[in-house]
Design a protein around this motif. Sequence first.
Motif, PDB file in Angstrom:
ATOM      1  N   TRP A   1      10.422  32.682  49.954  1.00 56.84           N
ATOM      2  CA  TRP A   1      11.419  31.796  50.607  1.00 56.84           C
ATOM      3  C   TRP A   1      12.819  31.749  49.980  1.00 56.84           C
ATOM      4  O   TRP A   1      13.820  31.528  50.484  1.00 56.84           O
TER       5      TRP A   1
ATOM      6  N   VAL B   1      16.196  27.550  47.401  1.00 56.39           N
ATOM      7  CA  VAL B   1      15.745  27.489  48.681  1.00 56.39           C
ATOM      8  C   VAL B   1      16.087  26.222  49.437  1.00 56.39           C
ATOM      9  O   VAL B   1      15.770  25.775  50.413  1.00 56.39           O
TER      10      VAL B   1
ATOM     11  N   ARG C   1       9.480  22.212  50.848  1.00 49.80           N
ATOM     12  CA  ARG C   1      10.401  23.452  50.758  1.00 49.80           C
ATOM     13  C   ARG C   1      10.351  23.881  49.177  1.00 49.80           C
ATOM     14  O   ARG C   1      10.738  25.052  48.882  1.00 49.80           O
ATOM     15  N   CYS C   2      10.169  22.803  48.217  1.00 47.70           N
ATOM     16  CA  CYS C   2      10.470  23.451  46.769  1.00 47.70           C
ATOM     17  C   CYS C   2       9.535  24.184  46.405  1.00 47.70           C
ATOM     18  O   CYS C   2       8.534  24.162  46.762  1.00 47.70           O
ATOM     19  N   ILE C   3      10.135  25.452  45.633  1.00 46.42           N
ATOM     20  CA  ILE C   3       9.141  26.382  44.995  1.00 46.42           C
ATOM     21  C   ILE C   3       8.883  26.095  43.475  1.00 46.42           C
ATOM     22  O   ILE C   3       8.355  26.889  42.870  1.00 46.42           O
TER      23      ILE C   3
ATOM     24  N   TRP D   1       3.401  31.251  45.009  1.00 48.93           N
ATOM     25  CA  TRP D   1       2.892  31.482  46.288  1.00 48.93           C
ATOM     26  C   TRP D   1       4.096  31.429  47.269  1.00 48.93           C
ATOM     27  O   TRP D   1       4.037  32.050  48.241  1.00 48.93           O
ATOM     28  N   ASN D   2       5.216  30.770  47.221  1.00 53.85           N
ATOM     29  CA  ASN D   2       6.266  30.564  48.033  1.00 53.85           C
ATOM     30  C   ASN D   2       7.422  31.393  47.867  1.00 53.85           C
ATOM     31  O   ASN D   2       8.467  30.964  48.047  1.00 53.85           O
ATOM     32  N   LEU D   3       7.369  32.291  46.666  1.00 54.86           N
ATOM     33  CA  LEU D   3       8.412  33.038  46.160  1.00 54.86           C
ATOM     34  C   LEU D   3       9.237  33.662  47.381  1.00 54.86           C
ATOM     35  O   LEU D   3      10.638  33.833  47.299  1.00 54.86           O
TER      36      LEU D   3
END
Lengths: 278, 463
Positions: free
Chosen positions: B135, A110, A127-129, B131-133
């Motif tokens: 992206w 990302v 921004r980090c996932i 939960w931010n998959l």
Amino acid sequence: MSLSNILNNWSHYRRGAEEGGHHDYEHRWTMAINLDKCIGCNACSVACYSENNLAVVGKAKFDKGQAMHWMRIERYFDESEKEFPDSGASFLPMMCQQCGAATCEPVCPVAATYHTPDGLNAQVYNRCIGSRYCSNNCPFRVRYFNFYSYYESSWPEPLNLQLNPDITVRDKGVMEKCTFCVQRIRVAKDKAKMADRRVIDGEFTTACAQVCPTSAIVFGDTMDKDSQVAKLWKKQQVERVVTKQNKSNSELRGYRIFEELNVDPSVMYMERVRDTEI
Amino acid sequence: MIVSEKDINEQIKWAQINTDVLRSLENPRKAYWVALFICFAMFSCAVVAEVYQYQVGLGPTNLNNPHMWDMYIATFVFWIGMSHSGTLLSAILHIIHADWRKPIYRFAEAMTTFSLLTAGFFPMIHLGRVWNLYWVLPYVSDRGHWPNFRSPLAWDAFAISTYLSASMLFLFIGMIPDLAICRDNTTGWRKKLYTAISLGWTGNDRQWRTFRKTYLLMACFLIPLAVSVHSIVSSDFAVSIMPGWHITSFPPYFVAGALYSGCAAIITLFVLLRYFFRFEEYMTTAIMEKTAKLTFAIAMVWTYLNLIEFGATWYGHNMYDKELLIAKATGPYAWVFWTMIFCGMVVPFALAVQKFRRHMPTMFVVSLFLNLSMYFERWMIVAPTLSMSHQSHQWDVMWPSIVQWAIVFGSFGWFGILFLIFVKVFPSISMYEVKEMVYHRKREAELEGASAATNKPNLEGAS
């Protein structure tokens, strides 16, 4: 990264590191660490904890390898006949090397870690996932992952009052690492901009360099040729981008770790000089 | 003694095929419900572990600074690998006209789809902030944010979702004529379901023509896709600079490993389906022999690629790589390494023996060993590299915690649930293709008989 930007500046972005790269650096924040001066006191590590709101994870998690020490002192014991306190050891302060050709950057799905115009490897926490690929691809292993939420366990009241307001407290699932105290850099740059001048060398420094009792750590901007750190690099004849340093004098102590991996670290170490054989 | 027998009895009646296959859809026995319950219980373990991990963070998995990836990624690669055999059997063998695949490709194709559905969970589970998959996907955002197109993990997201949708579609298209047979022979909710999804199939010429074209087109589309998907999965490792990961031969090595584990899984399910659904007439020993030979060939390719990797590392004299290889063979993970070598390189030689190939229980056990080896192989790729990468200060040995085990264990339950539901709702043998096969075999036999009758006197006269 917009499409028009890529299309308009295609050839610019295709320039390799050996042609100077596509970055037009404004500053180049760099360090020089004199291992001869390092006494392994860990003050830099402590300073980093308090400056950057690093979580104190406790003994159990530390043992598991889940510590968050952005700045760590690595101990390498000498192979000697003697037992622990008498046997010698070498210290290596290790933090993010802010590589010019960082391996962590291209692998993030990302783009949470990217290269700033100052030559830093910035980490965007929001921004980090948490895919943790950056850490896997870091030869120095200096990226730290928030395996838990620490804000309640690490800073119970009133300890939360000690938190540095200039920087966030990271939550679980986010990667973090040494930023070269980017919050201090921002303040210094803003001040310089207000006064319409360049950042002056020595105007500010990182927390680790500030507390080092022996001044082993020198921090500065190598774009400023008169800065202390630029002079040290020059004196040690250590150059950026090259894979192998060509030195006129083999006695010079400067080196960069994992030079052969071609990641172009921004930290130069100066070897320890010993009067005895290891 | 070489026993040669027919792949299928060509005298079998078409109505008999329908009856036999449709019978497998009805009246689940007690064993079925027990199996479904066990799978569900296994899956529940994973759900509990995942809920816990979601709440607390990734800490309880025992992951730590050098070991940022472990069993989740190894299992992900394992399931992706499993998915390749279905495509091999249904698409590649379809193109080369190997008609012995016809009675067994349907369940292999279902296995492809379900193992992809299982594999897809793991990149999500292993994320710090699942939960931010989204992206990772290139959606249009006002802020102009895009995923990082240079990252193999972003390629993974595209490759796997493409492969999943294509293989689902392929499974469905290949099933349409069979669904029409089901529609014509069932009542109640099944009738309604099959009517809806058989898309008005009547079996006229035009439909068959279109169907053939579409099926061939999908097969041609899937083959490069399958190869590229596992190459991309291998890029997760090969693109990095870590010792033991940064290896040029990884894409073919991964594809070979994928086909290997997939073929082993096909043998496992082959034996189970043959036994439980009494498909002895269709899943014959002759077909098992052919599958086993195919598996043996792939096992040898995998062995070869493994050995050249070791050789290249050994003679390459890259200090990090070489030390890592030595550590794999002698260090704390040595038992995993040698089990992998033994089960993956030595055990497949059992497949070279005809007596074993024809003995179903032996094949079942052998296939389990092969898959064990393949699981260990994936784990040996992921974990030891992280234990012993460049920076010696961060060397560490780590074993996965119960949370990781529970989720991996549960993934097998999830796969089991999907597969068990599939075999009761959809025909696990392709009826129309078996009929084709029977027809062609019968015709060949007749032609042979006819030519033998006319040619024999001439030949005798010549001699």
